[in-house]
Write a protein that holds these residues in place. Structure first.
Motif, mmCIF file in Angstrom:
data_model
loop_
_atom_site.group_PDB
_atom_site.id
_atom_site.type_symbol
_atom_site.label_atom_id
_atom_site.label_comp_id
_atom_site.label_asym_id
_atom_site.label_seq_id
_atom_site.Cartn_x
_atom_site.Cartn_y
_atom_site.Cartn_z
ATOM 1 N N GLU A 1 -8.852 5.894 -4.129
ATOM 2 C CA GLU A 1 -9.005 4.457 -3.862
ATOM 3 C C GLU A 1 -9.430 4.192 -2.424
ATOM 4 N N LYS A 2 -8.837 4.918 -1.471
ATOM 5 C CA LYS A 2 -9.062 4.631 -0.051
ATOM 6 C C LYS A 2 -10.299 5.323 0.531
ATOM 7 N N LEU B 1 -5.365 7.624 5.920
ATOM 8 C CA LEU B 1 -6.158 6.854 4.958
ATOM 9 C C LEU B 1 -6.184 5.364 5.250
ATOM 10 N N LEU B 2 -5.111 4.843 5.861
ATOM 11 C CA LEU B 2 -5.023 3.402 6.128
ATOM 12 C C LEU B 2 -5.498 3.027 7.527
ATOM 13 N N GLU C 1 0.826 -1.214 0.000
ATOM 14 C CA GLU C 1 0.000 0.000 0.000
ATOM 15 C C GLU C 1 0.863 1.267 0.000
#
Length: 196
Positions: free
Chosen positions: A162-163, A132-133, A101
């Motif tokens: 995407e996230k 974001l993660l 990632e």
């Protein structure tokens, strides 16, 4: 929906936010454009619960959690990008997955270096990845694109898209974002009653 109703904030005699009213989709993407000194960081601190408004209210759906990218990177300087992300996660993303990632927005050779050894742009992307993660229903990003070249900006925009596909995204930025890379609605604070 996220409802911001009659929000006001002043520091002494200086009025920063004045009767701000917004109704935002809980999965919408919004970009805040306003001149310096118009209250963008103050609004983000109020939304994140780090600061209290003088008047008005902010109403989130039940159980709605936010992660945030501050104007300052706020990284643990002795920790690597991987460790900086893990610090925010209750359940660690497996290392191989996290490396993959982070590799979307950072060079592989920087993932094992302490944050103190990274360039300003790498630190900015690490701070963005940390927010974001980390699991949440929404992400606040205060100037996440500062100091990025066009290639890094494009990669980060694609990563954010995407996230946050099914998450609320609220970005404060002076940077022009390519609509194709990261679509969303542009808001301007003066229009909504910010006192300069």
């Amino acid at each position: 929906m996220i409802r911001i109703e009659h929000l006001g904030k002043a520091y002494g005699e200086k009025k920063v936010l004045a009767d701000l009213n917004l109704c935002l989709s809980g999965t919408g993407h919004y970009y805040l454009k306003a001149p310096s000194g118009s209250g963008k960081p103050t609004l983000f601190r109020i939304l994140s619960g780090l600061e209290a408004a003088d008047s008005g209210s902010v109403k989130f759906p039940p159980g709605f959690r936010l992660t945030m990218v501050f104007q300052e990177d706020r990284l643990f300087e002795r920790f690597t990008p991987l460790e900086n992300v893990w610090m925010m996660q209750k359940e660690r993303t497996p290392e191989a997955v996290l490396r993959k990632e982070l590799g979307k927005i950072l060079p592989a050779d920087c993932l094992d270096k302490p944050a103190a050894a990274l360039s300003g742009g790498m630190k900015r992307r690490t701070a963005a990845a940390r927010a974001l993660l980390t699991p949440s229903e929404g992400v606040l990003m205060d100037e996440p694109f500062a100091g990025l070249d066009q290639e890094s900006l494009g990669r980060l925009c694609r990563f954010i898209k995407e996230k946050t596909e099914d998450r609320f995204l609220f970005v404060s930025t002076h940077t022009d974002i390519p609509e194709a890379e990261l679509p969303g609605e542009v808001l301007t604070l003066p229009f909504y009653g910010i006192a300069r």
